[in-house]
Design an enzyme around this catalytic site. Structure first.
Site, mmCIF file in Angstrom:
data_model
loop_
_atom_site.group_PDB
_atom_site.id
_atom_site.type_symbol
_atom_site.label_atom_id
_atom_site.label_comp_id
_atom_site.label_asym_id
_atom_site.label_seq_id
_atom_site.Cartn_x
_atom_site.Cartn_y
_atom_site.Cartn_z
ATOM 1 N N GLU A 74 0.819 -1.207 0.000
ATOM 2 C CA GLU A 74 0.000 0.000 0.000
ATOM 3 C C GLU A 74 0.860 1.267 0.000
ATOM 4 O O GLU A 74 0.596 2.212 -0.746
ATOM 5 C CB GLU A 74 -0.933 -0.007 1.218
ATOM 6 C CG GLU A 74 -1.700 1.278 1.458
ATOM 7 C CD GLU A 74 -2.681 1.620 0.349
ATOM 8 O OE1 GLU A 74 -3.175 2.759 0.342
ATOM 9 O OE2 GLU A 74 -2.937 0.773 -0.522
ATOM 10 N N HIS A 77 2.620 1.974 -3.307
ATOM 11 C CA HIS A 77 1.641 2.566 -4.229
ATOM 12 C C HIS A 77 1.461 4.049 -3.931
ATOM 13 O O HIS A 77 1.432 4.886 -4.856
ATOM 14 C CB HIS A 77 0.309 1.828 -4.089
ATOM 15 C CG HIS A 77 -0.829 2.445 -4.842
ATOM 16 N ND1 HIS A 77 -0.786 2.704 -6.181
ATOM 17 C CD2 HIS A 77 -2.052 2.874 -4.419
ATOM 18 C CE1 HIS A 77 -1.916 3.247 -6.581
ATOM 19 N NE2 HIS A 77 -2.695 3.381 -5.518
ATOM 20 N N HIS A 144 -11.935 5.486 -7.615
ATOM 21 C CA HIS A 144 -10.475 5.626 -7.542
ATOM 22 C C HIS A 144 -9.819 4.947 -8.739
ATOM 23 O O HIS A 144 -8.872 5.485 -9.341
ATOM 24 C CB HIS A 144 -9.987 4.999 -6.232
ATOM 25 C CG HIS A 144 -8.582 5.352 -5.883
ATOM 26 N ND1 HIS A 144 -8.096 6.633 -5.921
ATOM 27 C CD2 HIS A 144 -7.546 4.584 -5.473
ATOM 28 C CE1 HIS A 144 -6.829 6.644 -5.559
ATOM 29 N NE2 HIS A 144 -6.463 5.411 -5.289
ATOM 30 N N HIS A 251 -20.480 -8.197 -16.495
ATOM 31 C CA HIS A 251 -19.182 -7.766 -17.025
ATOM 32 C C HIS A 251 -18.800 -8.600 -18.249
ATOM 33 O O HIS A 251 -18.297 -8.065 -19.245
ATOM 34 C CB HIS A 251 -18.124 -7.914 -15.924
ATOM 35 C CG HIS A 251 -16.732 -7.576 -16.355
ATOM 36 N ND1 HIS A 251 -16.380 -6.360 -16.891
ATOM 37 C CD2 HIS A 251 -15.583 -8.303 -16.318
ATOM 38 C CE1 HIS A 251 -15.085 -6.340 -17.164
ATOM 39 N NE2 HIS A 251 -14.581 -7.521 -16.836
ATOM 40 N N HIS A 312 -4.356 -8.596 -16.841
ATOM 41 C CA HIS A 312 -5.660 -8.256 -17.431
ATOM 42 C C HIS A 312 -6.000 -6.788 -17.149
ATOM 43 O O HIS A 312 -6.505 -6.080 -18.020
ATOM 44 C CB HIS A 312 -6.725 -9.175 -16.832
ATOM 45 C CG HIS A 312 -8.062 -9.096 -17.500
ATOM 46 N ND1 HIS A 312 -8.271 -9.346 -18.835
ATOM 47 C CD2 HIS A 312 -9.292 -8.792 -16.990
ATOM 48 C CE1 HIS A 312 -9.545 -9.216 -19.127
ATOM 49 N NE2 HIS A 312 -10.189 -8.864 -18.019
#
Length: 338
Positions: A74, A77, A144, A251, A312
């Site tokens: 985290e 990032h 986000h 999806h 992906h």
């Protein structure tokens, strides 16, 4: 100055792609709450590991348990995202400086574009904070994700604009090519948003089997509108199984719609356009799309391995960028030097 400016934009584009990838890895490795506060980690600028630091954590976060691996994912990032924000601030300052002086190339730096990017970065920072403080509320998580993709796309568009050898043409005179491409881009954006909704609700593993879910009898459109609200913590998802299955299958359905739309638009444009550069851009879009479809099938077949799923996500970003580039080229008939 303009050469340095273009180099800075290119560096920002590459860094934005890294940030988007790190954000995806953070979500997929369930590290979104590795640090329960913001912008630091348990009140520190790095992950606490010393005895006195852990004592402070125990006092201030009595219900929390430090997981160093997730916390570092985290924080790394956040470090990269903060550096990207700094680069975008610098880009905005440079564009502002050129706008308000009398140099001959003042108009060559897109000022409004830079200001929009800066505003989006500030909003993205707020969304990053809310992602943590609201304990991974899915609407915020999806916002986000979309914010990251938007910033990446606008940076690439800014790079294309600064590399252009001509001003955008009057695309209304080009037989609707631009509108066809932007329509396909809009369909793709919806698909990316649906993918973000799947990830935000931890719905990926709930629809196994190809080409349809093994428990497809549980699918219902009504279930899709079962919203994740009113919870104190959304980590690992709060929606029932049938809702997550329905979200994932929707999806997949829209993935088919997206693929057919992009292939159809690509075929129409390829037959209409004579520019080799535009035709090359169309081929690249189709190549990335085929890769993305294969990845989606492989992910389900191998039961959602982390690295394939991460790839992906990255390829979704690449598909978006190739579509943005195609749309830009359709407005700039003399091409760009890329």
């Amino acid at each position: 100055m303009k050469k340095a400016y273009k180099s800075l934009i290119l560096a920002s584009c590459l860094l934005a792609l890294v940030v988007v990838s790190l954000g995806a890895y953070t979500r997929l490795s369930n590290a979104g709450l590795g640090c329960p506060d913001w912008p630091g980690c348990y009140g520190f600028l790095t992950v606490p590991n010393e005895t006195h630091e852990l004592s402070v954590v125990e006092q201030n976060f009595p219900d929390a348990q430090v997981e160093p691996a997730k916390a570092w994912i985290e924080m790394i990032h956040r470090y990269f995202a903060s550096f990207l924000g700094l680069l975008i601030v610098i880009l905005c300052i440079i564009a502002s400086k050129h706008r308000f002086n009398k140099q001959s190339d003042t108009q060559s730096l897109p000022f409004k574009h830079s200001v929009i990017l800066l505003a989006l970065v500030l909003l993205q920072g707020m969304l990053g904070m809310w992602t943590v403080t609201l304990n991974l509320q899915p609407f915020v998580v999806m916002g986000h994700l979309l914010g990251g993709f938007t910033i990446l796309s606008l940076l690439v568009l800014l790079y294309l604009r600064t590399k252009a050898r001509s001003t955008p043409a009057n695309f209304a005179m080009h037989n609707g090519s631009f509108f066809m491409a932007t329509f396909a881009l809009g369909v793709l954006v919806i698909q990316i948003a649906l993918g973000g909704w799947v990830a935000a609700n931890y719905a990926a593993p709930h629809c196994s089997g190809l080409p349809i879910c093994s428990n497809i009898e549980l699918f219902s459109i009504e279930s899709v509108f079962h919203l994740p609200i009113g919870q104190s913590n959304y980590e690992f998802g709060v929606l029932p199984f049938e809702t997550r299955l329905s979200i994932h299958f929707l999806h997949r359905i829209w993935a088919l719609v997206t693929a057919l739309t992009i292939f159809w638009v690509s075929w129409k444009l390829y037959n209409k356009e004579q520019s080799e550069q535009i035709r090359g851009a169309i081929k690249l879009v189709c190549l990335v799309l085929v890769t993305q479809l294969l990845l989606g099938a492989l992910i389900v077949h191998f039961q959602f391995p982390l690295l394939l799923t991460l790839f992906h996500n990255i390829m979704a970003a690449m598909l978006l960028l190739t579509m943005v580039r195609l749309c830009f080229l359709l407005t700039n008939r003399q091409g760009v030097a890329i």
